[in-house]
Design an enzyme around this catalytic site. Structure first.
Site, mmCIF file in Angstrom:
data_model
loop_
_atom_site.group_PDB
_atom_site.id
_atom_site.type_symbol
_atom_site.label_atom_id
_atom_site.label_comp_id
_atom_site.label_asym_id
_atom_site.label_seq_id
_atom_site.Cartn_x
_atom_site.Cartn_y
_atom_site.Cartn_z
ATOM 1 N N LYS A 109 69.113 -38.035 32.851
ATOM 2 C CA LYS A 109 70.119 -38.930 32.268
ATOM 3 C C LYS A 109 69.451 -39.999 31.391
ATOM 4 O O LYS A 109 69.865 -40.256 30.262
ATOM 5 C CB LYS A 109 70.906 -39.604 33.400
ATOM 6 C CG LYS A 109 71.780 -40.759 32.970
ATOM 7 C CD LYS A 109 72.957 -40.274 32.172
ATOM 8 C CE LYS A 109 73.729 -41.414 31.572
ATOM 9 N NZ LYS A 109 74.910 -40.989 30.860
ATOM 10 N N CYS A 158 75.570 -47.695 27.393
ATOM 11 C CA CYS A 158 74.650 -46.671 27.893
ATOM 12 C C CYS A 158 73.345 -46.635 27.123
ATOM 13 O O CYS A 158 72.283 -46.891 27.679
ATOM 14 C CB CYS A 158 75.333 -45.314 27.802
ATOM 15 S SG CYS A 158 76.971 -45.346 28.519
HETATM 16 N N1 SAJ Z 1 74.702 -44.769 16.470
HETATM 17 C C1 SAJ Z 1 74.001 -44.981 15.290
HETATM 18 N N2 SAJ Z 1 73.637 -43.907 14.538
HETATM 19 C C2 SAJ Z 1 73.952 -42.632 14.914
HETATM 20 C C3 SAJ Z 1 74.639 -42.418 16.128
HETATM 21 C C4 SAJ Z 1 75.009 -43.502 16.881
HETATM 22 O O1 SAJ Z 1 73.706 -46.113 14.898
HETATM 23 O O2 SAJ Z 1 73.602 -41.712 14.167
HETATM 24 C C5 SAJ Z 1 75.097 -45.936 17.301
HETATM 25 C C6 SAJ Z 1 76.599 -46.102 17.463
HETATM 26 O O3 SAJ Z 1 77.171 -46.774 16.374
HETATM 27 C C7 SAJ Z 1 76.666 -46.904 18.753
HETATM 28 C C8 SAJ Z 1 75.469 -46.380 19.554
HETATM 29 O O4 SAJ Z 1 74.637 -45.741 18.623
HETATM 30 O O5 SAJ Z 1 76.488 -48.289 18.516
HETATM 31 C C9 SAJ Z 1 75.839 -45.431 20.667
HETATM 32 O O6 SAJ Z 1 76.846 -44.519 20.266
HETATM 33 P P1 SAJ Z 1 76.824 -42.966 20.630
HETATM 34 O O7 SAJ Z 1 78.028 -42.338 20.046
HETATM 35 O O8 SAJ Z 1 75.524 -42.400 20.248
HETATM 36 O O9 SAJ Z 1 76.837 -42.927 22.232
HETATM 37 P P2 SAJ Z 1 77.765 -43.600 23.404
HETATM 38 O O10 SAJ Z 1 77.089 -44.832 23.882
HETATM 39 O O11 SAJ Z 1 79.185 -43.684 23.023
HETATM 40 O O12 SAJ Z 1 77.628 -42.444 24.540
HETATM 41 C C10 SAJ Z 1 76.329 -42.034 24.958
HETATM 42 C C11 SAJ Z 1 76.248 -40.495 24.893
HETATM 43 N N3 SAJ Z 1 74.848 -40.070 25.045
HETATM 44 C C12 SAJ Z 1 74.250 -39.252 24.156
HETATM 45 O O13 SAJ Z 1 74.790 -38.861 23.145
HETATM 46 C C13 SAJ Z 1 72.848 -38.850 24.483
HETATM 47 C C14 SAJ Z 1 77.127 -39.906 25.992
HETATM 48 O O14 SAJ Z 1 76.967 -38.488 26.032
HETATM 49 C C15 SAJ Z 1 76.745 -40.502 27.360
HETATM 50 O O15 SAJ Z 1 77.556 -39.982 28.401
HETATM 51 C C16 SAJ Z 1 76.979 -41.987 27.278
HETATM 52 O O16 SAJ Z 1 76.094 -42.526 26.275
HETATM 53 C C17 SAJ Z 1 76.680 -42.586 28.656
HETATM 54 O O17 SAJ Z 1 77.646 -42.861 29.401
HETATM 55 O O18 SAJ Z 1 75.507 -42.659 29.037
#
Ligand code: SAJ
Length: 400
Positions: free
Chosen positions: A201, A255
């Site tokens: 995780k 997360c």
């Molecule tokens: N972000 C960027 N650039 C990108 C992708 C995301 O700047 O190319 C930023 C987003 O704007 C945001 C942050 O990253 O601020 C996180 O967003 P996210 O969509 O990547 O992830 P979360 O936090 O919504 O959900 C994550 C997911 N983990 C992964 O993709 C590895 C989800 O599957 C997990 O279940 C969740 O964390 C968790 O509960 O741990």
């Protein structure tokens, strides 16, 4: 079968409701009496598409009840938060408290599963705690760790369709926990041990954090070098083995901006890249705030009046209404620290905010001199690029 969920938050509630929908009796426990009341009325206290109906249905059919106190059950799931304390050290006190709460209800043959994001070794620690208080249960109950990996906004689909990693303290525990997840998960169930499942995780979210940090670092370099970072990444990604993520205003949510610290805190010497990625992603939000302030000063010097600045987006990522740990919110607060008057704050996914007075996105775009895009919401992408305005495209709305 009677299942029991300790913690009815962003993960516990949807999981409990999905399990109840399968016709399994589910007892949900939360420390907050308001949450318990809301759920027992068939309503929800969190925002997640489709969740309201699932909870309503399972409560109405009598399969799902919420309460302040645990009961006897066959499967006990710990789904409480693991925040960090002080110097980014993981705080497992909620997991410990939840375990102590179910301790008197454990009996031979029960399965105890932790889903909360946890530092490596937590499941073994809880097993020790259980067996020290209830030595008669040694080798008689099943203990496992199974992390959730659902994406906020798509939780109901991913809960059922994602693969799961399941790690017991022994093989029998892994198998028993898999039996439970088979009742509602259609994705594959992968067996391992508890420590690997815990680390898995943390690894998933750290991997995403490191990849985003790479994109954010590129955006800082490109800003200095006079290169359009969006075009650059698009071109580099044409390589068959390169897949760079998108830079943004920083990394938010509960997360990705948290979990990597669980590794860094326990393995500080070894986790150089993981620690640095956290620093870079935090710095990116600070940098965006500084860039906005500089643009405001430059405008004032050039035009002899203070600019009107539009803050476009407050959520932690595009197209959601979740502002938790949002870099956009941090940037808004930082640039508005000295004065509030010349700002128009936009967040199309929420109706009102206790601190920020919100403005419609089209109106703000029309009225402002400086436009700072902090989140790439779909609405913003319908706007037309306007050369007369100072556009700070931190989120890649126009990718210019
Ligand atoms: N972000 C960027 N650039 C990108 C992708 C995301 O700047 O190319 C930023 C987003 O704007 C945001 C942050 O990253 O601020 C996180 O967003 P996210 O969509 O990547 O992830 P979360 O936090 O919504 O959900 C994550 C997911 N983990 C992964 O993709 C590895 C989800 O599957 C997990 O279940 C969740 O964390 C968790 O509960 O741990």
């Amino acid at each position: 079968m009677q299942a029991q969920f300790i913690g009815l938050g962003y993960i516990g509630l949807p999981t409990a409701a999905v399990v109840a929908q399968k016709g399994i009796n589910v007892h949900g426990v939360d420390v907050n009496p308001k949450v318990v009341d809301i759920i027992n009325r068939g309503e929800i206290h969190i925002i997640e598409p489709g969740l309201g109906e699932v909870v309503k249905e399972s409560v109405q059919k009598g399969f799902f009840k919420a309460s302040l106190a645990p009961i006897d059950a066959d499967v006990h799931l710990i789904v409480v938060p693991t925040p960090f304390k002080g110097n980014h050290e993981p705080d497992i006190s909620f997991v410990e408290a939840a375990t102590k709460a179910v301790l008197p209800h454990l009996k031979a043959g029960d399965t105890y599963i932790i889903e909360s994001t946890s530092p490596v070794g937590t499941t073994e620690k809880m097993a020790k705690l259980i067996f020290s208080e209830r030595p008669e249960l040694q080798d008689k109950i099943f203990i496992a760790y199974c992390p959730e990996r659902v994406l906020p906004g798509n939780v109901l689909h991913e809960l059922i369709h994602n693969d799961r990693v399941i790690g017991g303290i022994d093989e029998a525990s892994t198998e028993k926990a898999k039996e439970f997840y088979r009742t509602f998960v259609q994705g594959e169930l992968h067996s391992t041990n508890a420590r690997t499942a815990e680390m898995c995780k943390l690894t998933e979210n750290s991997s995403r954090d490191v990849q985003i940090a790479f994109a954010n670092e590129l955006s800082l370099i490109c800003d200095k070098a006079g290169i359009n970072v969006w075009e650059l990444i698009n071109l580099a990604n044409k390589h068959p083995r390169v897949n760079i993520l998108q830079p943004g205003a920083g990394v938010g949510g509960h997360c990705i901006a948290v979990d990597p610290y669980f590794i860094v805190s326990d393995y500080p010497m070894e986790s150089q890249i993981i620690g640095k990625a956290r620093e870079i992603n935090n710095y990116k939000a600070f940098w965006c705030a500084e860039k906005t302030k500089t643009a405001m000063l430059e405008f004032q010097l050039k035009h002899g009046r203070k600019p009107k600045t539009a803050i476009m987006g407050l959520a932690f990522k595009p197209n959601i209404d979740d502002l938790r740990e949002s870099p956009a919110k941090y940037i808004a607060q930082k640039v508005m620290q000295s004065e509030q008057n010349n700002f128009l704050v936009v967040e199309p996914n929420i109706k009102e905010h206790s601190v920020f007075k919100l403005t419609n996105y089209e109106e703000a775009y029309e009225q402002a001199d400086i436009i700072a895009f902090l989140v790439a919401h779909d609405e913003f992408k319908t706007l037309e690029y306007n050369n007369d305005k100072v556009i700070l495209d931190f989120a890649g709305v126009f990718k210019r």
